[in-house]
Design a protein around this motif. Structure first.
Motif, PDB file in Angstrom:
ATOM      1  N   UNK A  52      80.566  23.813  15.774  1.00  0.00           N
ATOM      2  CA  UNK A  52      79.775  23.337  14.636  1.00  0.00           C
ATOM      3  C   UNK A  52      79.441  21.862  14.782  1.00  0.00           C
ATOM      4  N   UNK A  53      80.377  21.065  15.304  1.00  0.00           N
ATOM      5  CA  UNK A  53      80.145  19.620  15.456  1.00  0.00           C
ATOM      6  C   UNK A  53      79.286  19.325  16.686  1.00  0.00           C
ATOM      7  N   UNK A  54      79.502  20.066  17.786  1.00  0.00           N
ATOM      8  CA  UNK A  54      78.752  19.805  19.020  1.00  0.00           C
ATOM      9  C   UNK A  54      77.329  20.361  18.951  1.00  0.00           C
ATOM     10  N   UNK A  55      77.147  21.409  18.157  1.00  0.00           N
ATOM     11  CA  UNK A  55      75.847  22.075  18.112  1.00  0.00           C
ATOM     12  C   UNK A  55      74.731  21.116  17.703  1.00  0.00           C
ATOM     13  N   UNK A  56      74.995  20.322  16.670  1.00  0.00           N
ATOM     14  CA  UNK A  56      73.968  19.394  16.205  1.00  0.00           C
ATOM     15  C   UNK A  56      73.589  18.387  17.296  1.00  0.00           C
ATOM     16  N   UNK A  57      74.596  17.892  18.001  1.00  0.00           N
ATOM     17  CA  UNK A  57      74.330  16.917  19.065  1.00  0.00           C
ATOM     18  C   UNK A  57      73.559  17.561  20.211  1.00  0.00           C
ATOM     19  N   UNK A  58      73.956  18.790  20.578  1.00  0.00           N
ATOM     20  CA  UNK A  58      73.278  19.494  21.677  1.00  0.00           C
ATOM     21  C   UNK A  58      71.823  19.763  21.325  1.00  0.00           C
ATOM     22  N   UNK A  59      71.577  20.236  20.102  1.00  0.00           N
ATOM     23  CA  UNK A  59      70.199  20.528  19.677  1.00  0.00           C
ATOM     24  C   UNK A  59      69.367  19.249  19.655  1.00  0.00           C
ATOM     25  N   UNK A  60      69.941  18.179  19.129  1.00  0.00           N
ATOM     26  CA  UNK A  60      69.201  16.911  19.062  1.00  0.00           C
ATOM     27  C   UNK A  60      68.833  16.412  20.452  1.00  0.00           C
ATOM     28  N   UNK A  61      69.801  16.444  21.374  1.00  0.00           N
ATOM     29  CA  UNK A  61      69.546  15.955  22.729  1.00  0.00           C
ATOM     30  C   UNK A  61      68.480  16.798  23.436  1.00  0.00           C
ATOM     31  N   UNK A  62      68.582  18.112  23.300  1.00  0.00           N
ATOM     32  CA  UNK A  62      67.607  18.991  23.949  1.00  0.00           C
ATOM     33  C   UNK A  62      66.234  18.883  23.304  1.00  0.00           C
ATOM     34  N   UNK A  63      66.207  18.684  21.986  1.00  0.00           N
ATOM     35  CA  UNK A  63      64.922  18.525  21.304  1.00  0.00           C
ATOM     36  C   UNK A  63      64.196  17.287  21.795  1.00  0.00           C
ATOM     37  N   UNK A  64      64.940  16.196  21.971  1.00  0.00           N
ATOM     38  CA  UNK A  64      64.329  14.967  22.487  1.00  0.00           C
ATOM     39  C   UNK A  64      63.770  15.199  23.888  1.00  0.00           C
ATOM     40  N   UNK A  65      64.517  15.921  24.711  1.00  0.00           N
ATOM     41  CA  UNK A  65      64.039  16.213  26.066  1.00  0.00           C
ATOM     42  C   UNK A  65      62.772  17.058  26.030  1.00  0.00           C
ATOM     43  N   UNK A  66      62.758  18.069  25.151  1.00  0.00           N
ATOM     44  CA  UNK A  66      61.580  18.937  25.039  1.00  0.00           C
ATOM     45  C   UNK A  66      60.370  18.151  24.543  1.00  0.00           C
ATOM     46  N   UNK A  67      60.568  17.294  23.548  1.00  0.00           N
ATOM     47  CA  UNK A  67      59.460  16.489  23.031  1.00  0.00           C
ATOM     48  C   UNK A  67      58.922  15.549  24.104  1.00  0.00           C
ATOM     49  N   UNK A  68      59.830  14.958  24.867  1.00  0.00           N
ATOM     50  CA  UNK A  68      59.393  14.081  25.961  1.00  0.00           C
ATOM     51  C   UNK A  68      58.572  14.866  26.983  1.00  0.00           C
ATOM     52  N   UNK A  69      59.014  16.090  27.284  1.00  0.00           N
ATOM     53  CA  UNK A  69      58.280  16.927  28.239  1.00  0.00           C
ATOM     54  C   UNK A  69      56.900  17.291  27.700  1.00  0.00           C
ATOM     55  N   UNK A  70      56.810  17.595  26.393  1.00  0.00           N
ATOM     56  CA  UNK A  70      55.524  17.948  25.791  1.00  0.00           C
ATOM     57  C   UNK A  70      54.559  16.769  25.844  1.00  0.00           C
ATOM     58  N   UNK A  71      55.039  15.597  25.461  1.00  0.00           N
ATOM     59  CA  UNK A  71      54.185  14.406  25.490  1.00  0.00           C
ATOM     60  C   UNK A  71      53.732  14.106  26.919  1.00  0.00           C
ATOM     61  N   UNK A  72      54.653  14.193  27.859  1.00  0.00           N
ATOM     62  CA  UNK A  72      54.318  13.932  29.255  1.00  0.00           C
ATOM     63  C   UNK A  72      53.293  14.936  29.758  1.00  0.00           C
ATOM     64  N   UNK A  73      53.421  16.189  29.335  1.00  0.00           N
ATOM     65  CA  UNK A  73      52.476  17.232  29.758  1.00  0.00           C
ATOM     66  C   UNK A  73      51.078  16.949  29.215  1.00  0.00           C
ATOM     67  N   UNK A  74      51.004  16.472  27.970  1.00  0.00           N
ATOM     68  CA  UNK A  74      49.709  16.239  27.328  1.00  0.00           C
ATOM     69  C   UNK A  74      48.974  15.057  27.947  1.00  0.00           C
ATOM     70  N   UNK A  75      49.707  13.985  28.216  1.00  0.00           N
ATOM     71  CA  UNK A  75      49.045  12.749  28.655  1.00  0.00           C
ATOM     72  C   UNK A  75      48.902  12.652  30.168  1.00  0.00           C
TER      73      UNK A  75
END
Length: 644
Positions: free
Chosen positions: A559-582
């Motif tokens: 329960x405690x690690x899940x939030x951190x894991x999701x946040x870290x992976x979400x940032x990576x995914x968003x970075x990948x999306x932005x990089x893909x677009x530009x």
């Protein structure tokens, strides 16, 4: 085995969902659309240019007036070519600008036929036909084998020449119909308003249905004409001589060689002009001088007749055609799409005009429809087709006339371009119109094959480095986490299998190609996955250190690690999306691979890592400091319990 805490899904169900995903994915891999060959061959992902070699073509922008095209024009041209490449169903193609006037396109595999038409200008113009030489009407008649559509009420059936052939004197011209009208000639339209029809049935030809042999497309292709450097009229006048130039300048109508074959001798030097030299002449001179032939007109530089505000000359069915200014252009088109006409049994290109374009199109067709027998356009249509009722409008694409139909009414809505299209050629024309006109004209440079030798060597070195790295991670995981190391190892294997299957399916469905940049993205994603393990296991140690048993520590740590894991992976995914677009090219491949691998890692985290840890928490091995990998934390917790 103890039941999971209330609100927590049963670990067996989560593992079952993951197993179902694997089954469905690999069913698509082995039996899905595009799966061909042996089972081993079906496990081959689509590889990129740098891994399997491919084709590279260079397009050189034509220099007008000695000036290089503007940077904005080149960027716009690059974007349009990129859209056309994407429409071919390929992915991770490299479309880059080199220098001030070159665009280089690279595709994996043999693609010379696909590359040759990418940089065509695709400038569409709708022009009234105002002049035609007599030889247009002397071509042999080749009736179409397609059944004409039912004639309008009060209209008589007509015989229509197929594309590429013209009618002799007295033959019926192709026509444009808008609505039933008295006195018109119906059927066999070349450009028309679509008749109501039912959707294509199962029997309609598909996109890859076989077409008649040697079916022409309405797009002129070929190698660039020699001598495309711009010239002036003064230079041309000097080349042909003052006498011939003066005689040509006085011509008000084409010289008829059929009555006096020797009349052409007065203009013999014009026959020596190259395409770029002919382009420097006025439209009237190109049309009237008898020794300027279609071969010279066809060899004019790209864009030679694109000026919508000028009269132009081109060839149609072997004869020269004089065309009026273009009140309707390609930019007036809102939509262009291929469609199958049930009535004629042929493929057509359907055109919808923008609001202003529809008004222009209606005005143009009204002019052609209401013209009288004394108008130049009526005389031209008669020269082309013999007995006619109305003037003709030429649909011009680049330097070629797609069709020059008679206008049988005032068109205000959707129109259709018809001809000897098959599904492929209709889509090709629609794509060129839909994705816009390239603002710069290009000459096609050489298309060459790119060797994959270097890429394969780099791939082997990269995979070897990845294997060594994975081995070191596995050794360290088993040494430091022991039983928990097996969770890390199995998770990485499952993530790899999911990624591999997704690569194969995506390669077949959307054309995604795996390149060296993509492999780099997948390798980087392993670091993201390893981080999530460390977060989870260290949280677990903290919970046990605080005095909780391993069984109760697992859900709390999750329960405690899940939030951190999701946040870290979400940032990576968003970075990948932005990089893909530009980004473009290889960088896009890296971003796509990184984002895909991160999403699949999250899937493994929720459907494998957490449930397997829940199951391990209820085993005796997990409670052993030597086996579990929790080591000192468990010993300290056990010591604290004894002391208490």
């Amino acid at each position: 085995m103890a039941r999971p805490p209330q609100g927590q899904p049963h670990p067996g169900r989560q593992l079952g969902v993951l197993g179902l995903i694997f089954v469905v994915l690999y069913l698509f891999v082995f039996f899905g659309s595009g799966a061909k060959g042996s089972f081993t061959e079906r496990l081959h992902p689509k590889l990129g240019l740098d891994l399997v070699g491919g084709t590279q073509a260079t397009y050189v922008a034509s220099v007008q007036g000695g000036k290089a095209p503007s940077k904005d024009s080149m960027e716009q041209a690059r974007d349009i070519i990129q859209n056309r490449v994407d429409a071919l169903g390929v992915s991770e193609a490299s479309v880059v600008i080199q220098g001030n006037s070159n665009i280089v396109v690279s595709l994996a595999g043999e693609a010379k036929d696909q590359l040759k038409d990418l940089a065509q200008a695709a400038q569409m113009r709708f022009r009234l036909v105002i002049g035609a030489t007599g030889d247009v009407a002397t071509q042999a008649l080749h009736p179409s084998t397609a059944t004409p559509s039912a004639p309008a009420s009060g209209a008589a059936p007509s015989t229509v020449p197929s594309a590429g052939a013209s009618a002799p004197a007295g033959a019926t011209a192709p026509q444009v119909n808008s609505s039933p009208s008295s006195g018109g000639q119906g059927g066999g339209e070349v450009v028309k308003a679509p008749a109501p029809s039912t959707p294509p049935s199962a029997g309609a030809p598909s996109a890859d249905a076989s077409a008649p042999a040697a079916t022409p497309t309405p797009v002129t292709t070929g190698a660039p004409a020699p001598g495309n450097a711009p010239v002036t009229r003064e230079q041309v006048a000097q080349k042909v001589g003052a006498t011939e130039w003066a005689a040509a300048s006085k011509l008000a109508a084409p010289v008829d060689l059929s009555t006096d074959p020797k009349a052409g001798l007065a203009y013999k030097n014009f026959a020596t002009l190259k395409g770029n030299e002919v382009a420097a002449l006025s439209a009237q001179m190109q049309f009237a001088v008898p020794t300027i032939g279609c071969a010279q007109l066809d060899n004019r530089p790209n864009g030679a007749i694109d000026d919508a505000k000028s009269e132009v000359v081109t060839c149609y069915n072997g004869g020269k055609i004089l065309l009026d200014k273009a009140p309707v252009i390609g930019n007036d088109i809102d939509k262009a799409s291929p469609a199958f006409d049930q009535q004629s049994g042929q493929w057509v290109v359907s055109l919808d005009f923008k609001s202003e374009g529809s008004t222009k199109w209606a005005a143009l067709t009204k002019t052609a429809f209401n013209a009288t027998s004394t108008d130049p356009c009526f005389t031209a249509a008669t020269a082309m087709y013999g007995q006619v009722d109305h003037c003709a409008v030429a649909v011009v694409l680049d330097k070629a006339i797609v069709s020059a139909p008679q206008i049988q009414g005032v068109l205000t809505g959707t129109s259709q371009i018809t001809g000897q299209f098959n599904a492929t050629s209709a889509k090709d024309l629609a794509d060129k119109l839909k994705f816009g006109a390239i603002p710069v004209t290009f000459d096609a440079g050489p298309a060459e094959t790119v060797s994959a030798t270097l890429g394969i060597q780099q791939l082997q070195a990269g995979l070897l480095a990845a294997a060594i790295g994975m081995a070191l991670v596995a050794i360290y995981a088993f040494f430091y986490y022991r039983l928990l190391g097996s969770v890390i190892f199995l998770s990485l294997i499952l993530s790899g299998l999911l990624t591999f299957g997704a690569l194969i399916v995506l390669g077949r469905s959307i054309g995604f190609t795996l390149s060296l940049a993509g492999i780099a993205g997948f390798i980087v994603s392993l670091g993201v996955a390893a981080d999530s393990f460390v977060i989870y296991f260290e949280r677990l140690k903290d919970e046990i250190h605080e005095g909780r048993t391993p069984r109760s520590a697992v859900p709390r740590a999750w329960a405690r690690a899940r939030r951190t894991i999701i946040s870290a992976n979400t940032i990576t995914i968003l970075a990948a999306v932005v990089l893909y677009i530009v980004s473009i090219g290889a960088v896009q491949g890296f971003a796509f691979a990184l984002g895909l691998a991160t999403i699949l890692d999250l899937l493994v985290v929720f459907l494998f890592r957490h449930p397997i840890m829940t199951m391990f928490a209820n085993t005796k091995a997990f409670l052993s400091p030597r086996v579990s990998g929790l080591g000192r934390v468990l010993r300290r917790a056990q010591t604290d319990v004894k002391e208490a």
